[in-house]
Design an enzyme around this catalytic site. Structure first.
Site, PDB file in Angstrom:
ATOM      1  N   CYS A   1      64.355  91.611  21.412  1.00  0.00           N
ATOM      2  CA  CYS A   1      62.957  91.239  21.637  1.00  0.00           C
ATOM      3  C   CYS A   1      62.151  92.465  22.023  1.00  0.00           C
ATOM      4  O   CYS A   1      62.624  93.349  22.729  1.00  0.00           O
ATOM      5  CB  CYS A   1      62.847  90.136  22.686  1.00  0.00           C
ATOM      6  SG  CYS A   1      62.751  90.694  24.374  1.00  0.00           S
ATOM      7  N   GLU A   2      60.941  92.485  21.503  1.00  0.00           N
ATOM      8  CA  GLU A   2      60.120  93.671  21.731  1.00  0.00           C
ATOM      9  C   GLU A   2      59.484  93.679  23.119  1.00  0.00           C
ATOM     10  O   GLU A   2      58.855  94.653  23.499  1.00  0.00           O
ATOM     11  CB  GLU A   2      59.048  93.797  20.645  1.00  0.00           C
ATOM     12  CG  GLU A   2      57.986  92.737  20.641  1.00  0.00           C
ATOM     13  CD  GLU A   2      57.038  92.900  19.456  1.00  0.00           C
ATOM     14  OE1 GLU A   2      57.482  93.339  18.376  1.00  0.00           O
ATOM     15  OE2 GLU A   2      55.849  92.573  19.620  1.00  0.00           O
ATOM     16  N   HIS A   3      59.668  92.615  23.882  1.00  0.00           N
ATOM     17  CA  HIS A   3      59.088  92.590  25.227  1.00  0.00           C
ATOM     18  C   HIS A   3      60.058  93.081  26.295  1.00  0.00           C
ATOM     19  O   HIS A   3      59.634  93.621  27.303  1.00  0.00           O
ATOM     20  CB  HIS A   3      58.634  91.164  25.571  1.00  0.00           C
ATOM     21  CG  HIS A   3      57.607  90.649  24.608  1.00  0.00           C
ATOM     22  ND1 HIS A   3      57.605  89.363  24.115  1.00  0.00           N
ATOM     23  CD2 HIS A   3      56.557  91.268  24.024  1.00  0.00           C
ATOM     24  CE1 HIS A   3      56.597  89.214  23.269  1.00  0.00           C
ATOM     25  NE2 HIS A   3      55.950  90.347  23.198  1.00  0.00           N
ATOM     26  N   HIS A   4      61.351  92.864  26.085  1.00  0.00           N
ATOM     27  CA  HIS A   4      62.343  93.251  27.101  1.00  0.00           C
ATOM     28  C   HIS A   4      63.493  94.082  26.544  1.00  0.00           C
ATOM     29  O   HIS A   4      64.392  94.454  27.286  1.00  0.00           O
ATOM     30  CB  HIS A   4      62.945  91.992  27.758  1.00  0.00           C
ATOM     31  CG  HIS A   4      61.931  91.084  28.372  1.00  0.00           C
ATOM     32  ND1 HIS A   4      61.358  90.036  27.681  1.00  0.00           N
ATOM     33  CD2 HIS A   4      61.357  91.098  29.598  1.00  0.00           C
ATOM     34  CE1 HIS A   4      60.489  89.422  28.468  1.00  0.00           C
ATOM     35  NE2 HIS A   4      60.465  90.047  29.638  1.00  0.00           N
TER      36      HIS A   4
ATOM     37  N   CYS B   1      66.427  87.408  27.109  1.00  0.00           N
ATOM     38  CA  CYS B   1      65.438  87.651  28.168  1.00  0.00           C
ATOM     39  C   CYS B   1      65.088  86.339  28.867  1.00  0.00           C
ATOM     40  O   CYS B   1      64.546  86.330  29.963  1.00  0.00           O
ATOM     41  CB  CYS B   1      64.193  88.340  27.609  1.00  0.00           C
ATOM     42  SG  CYS B   1      63.387  87.465  26.269  1.00  0.00           S
TER      43      CYS B   1
ATOM     44  N   GLN C   1      60.473  86.470  17.478  1.00  0.00           N
ATOM     45  CA  GLN C   1      61.072  85.585  16.479  1.00  0.00           C
ATOM     46  C   GLN C   1      60.057  85.065  15.461  1.00  0.00           C
ATOM     47  O   GLN C   1      60.357  84.948  14.278  1.00  0.00           O
ATOM     48  CB  GLN C   1      61.757  84.413  17.201  1.00  0.00           C
ATOM     49  CG  GLN C   1      62.564  83.532  16.257  1.00  0.00           C
ATOM     50  CD  GLN C   1      63.261  82.404  16.988  1.00  0.00           C
ATOM     51  OE1 GLN C   1      63.753  82.590  18.100  1.00  0.00           O
ATOM     52  NE2 GLN C   1      63.295  81.242  16.387  1.00  0.00           N
TER      53      GLN C   1
ATOM     54  N   HIS D   1      67.242  83.642  23.257  1.00  0.00           N
ATOM     55  CA  HIS D   1      66.668  84.910  23.702  1.00  0.00           C
ATOM     56  C   HIS D   1      67.266  85.260  25.056  1.00  0.00           C
ATOM     57  O   HIS D   1      67.074  84.520  26.020  1.00  0.00           O
ATOM     58  CB  HIS D   1      65.140  84.782  23.811  1.00  0.00           C
ATOM     59  CG  HIS D   1      64.473  84.566  22.479  1.00  0.00           C
ATOM     60  ND1 HIS D   1      63.496  85.399  22.014  1.00  0.00           N
ATOM     61  CD2 HIS D   1      64.678  83.633  21.521  1.00  0.00           C
ATOM     62  CE1 HIS D   1      63.111  84.986  20.809  1.00  0.00           C
ATOM     63  NE2 HIS D   1      63.815  83.909  20.495  1.00  0.00           N
TER      64      HIS D   1
END
Ligand SMILES: [Zn+2]
Length: 218
Positions: A99-102, A170, A140, A168
């Site tokens: 995931c591009e956030h975590h 995260c 996603q 996910h």
């Protein structure tokens, strides 16, 4: 032969203004050392000495999708289809992404359907297509849409259906700590969007009848 297309353009985010040059391997290893220290450990102790080098090598594998052009995998198609004009479904294509956030793993399965217009593609190519997009930093919803758009643009079929189910990490290992939650996203194009019957045929084939509607992300 599958040929990886490496270009400066594909390294950066599409549409971003001139991406900063790629850091060196030494820079990347130094960043891992910083994160180890941030976690509270000593990067110079025996067990961690080779960790920065290992992490950087792992990144090369996990994020190898930036140097691949996904449409290349679909260029080789078969036109001798014996008049086959039914939906083609490939289900349970396992993938691992981040995931591009975590930067946490996203692990799941993609199901792909398309209604060919004279041309079909080898099933291993569809799996490779998923892999190229998965081996990038992702959300996603975006990955699901990218797979569908790429198939649609290159094969020009009557329609494309993509459903992704994933967990996910995260969400499961930090934050809200909700193990067992699966996120389902979908993208329906062409006949799969316009005809409920065709969409249902695909959803039954992947064992999700009635779960997903035709309005894009489900
Ligand atoms: Zn995340």
């Amino acid at each position: 032969m599958d040929k990886a297309v490496i270009s400066k353009r594909s390294r950066g985010k599409p549409g971003a203004s001139a991406p900063s040059p790629r850091p060196s391997r030494a820079d990347a290893e130094a960043a891992v050392r910083t994160l180890i220290r941030w976690a509270g450990d000593d990067p110079d102790r025996e067990g961690l000495k080779s960790t920065p080098a290992r992490v950087v090598r792992a990144y090369e594998e996990w994020f190898s999708g930036y140097s691949d052009d996904p449409s290349e995998y679909l260029k080789r198609t078969f036109e001798e289809t014996g008049g086959y004009d039914e939906v083609v479904v490939l289900r349970d294509i396992r993938f691992e992404s981040h995931c591009e956030h975590h930067l946490a793993p996203i692990i799941g399965r993609v199901h792909i359907g398309y209604l060919p217009r004279n041309r079909v593609v080898g099933i291993s190519k569809l799996a490779r297509l998923v892999e190229v997009f998965a081996r990038r930093l992702q959300i996603q919803e975006k990955m699901t849409a990218e797979i569908a758009s790429c198939l649609d643009a290159v094969l020009k079929p009557h329609g494309v259906a993509v459903v992704t189910e994933a967990t996910h990490q995260c969400m499961t290992t930090r934050g809200v700590h909700k193990p067992g939650v699966t996120m389902v996203t979908s993208r329906m194009l062409g006949v799969f969007r316009d005809h409920a019957e065709t969409r249902q045929e695909f959803l039954s084939a992947i064992g999700m009848r009635g779960v997903v509607h035709g309005n894009g992300t489900g």
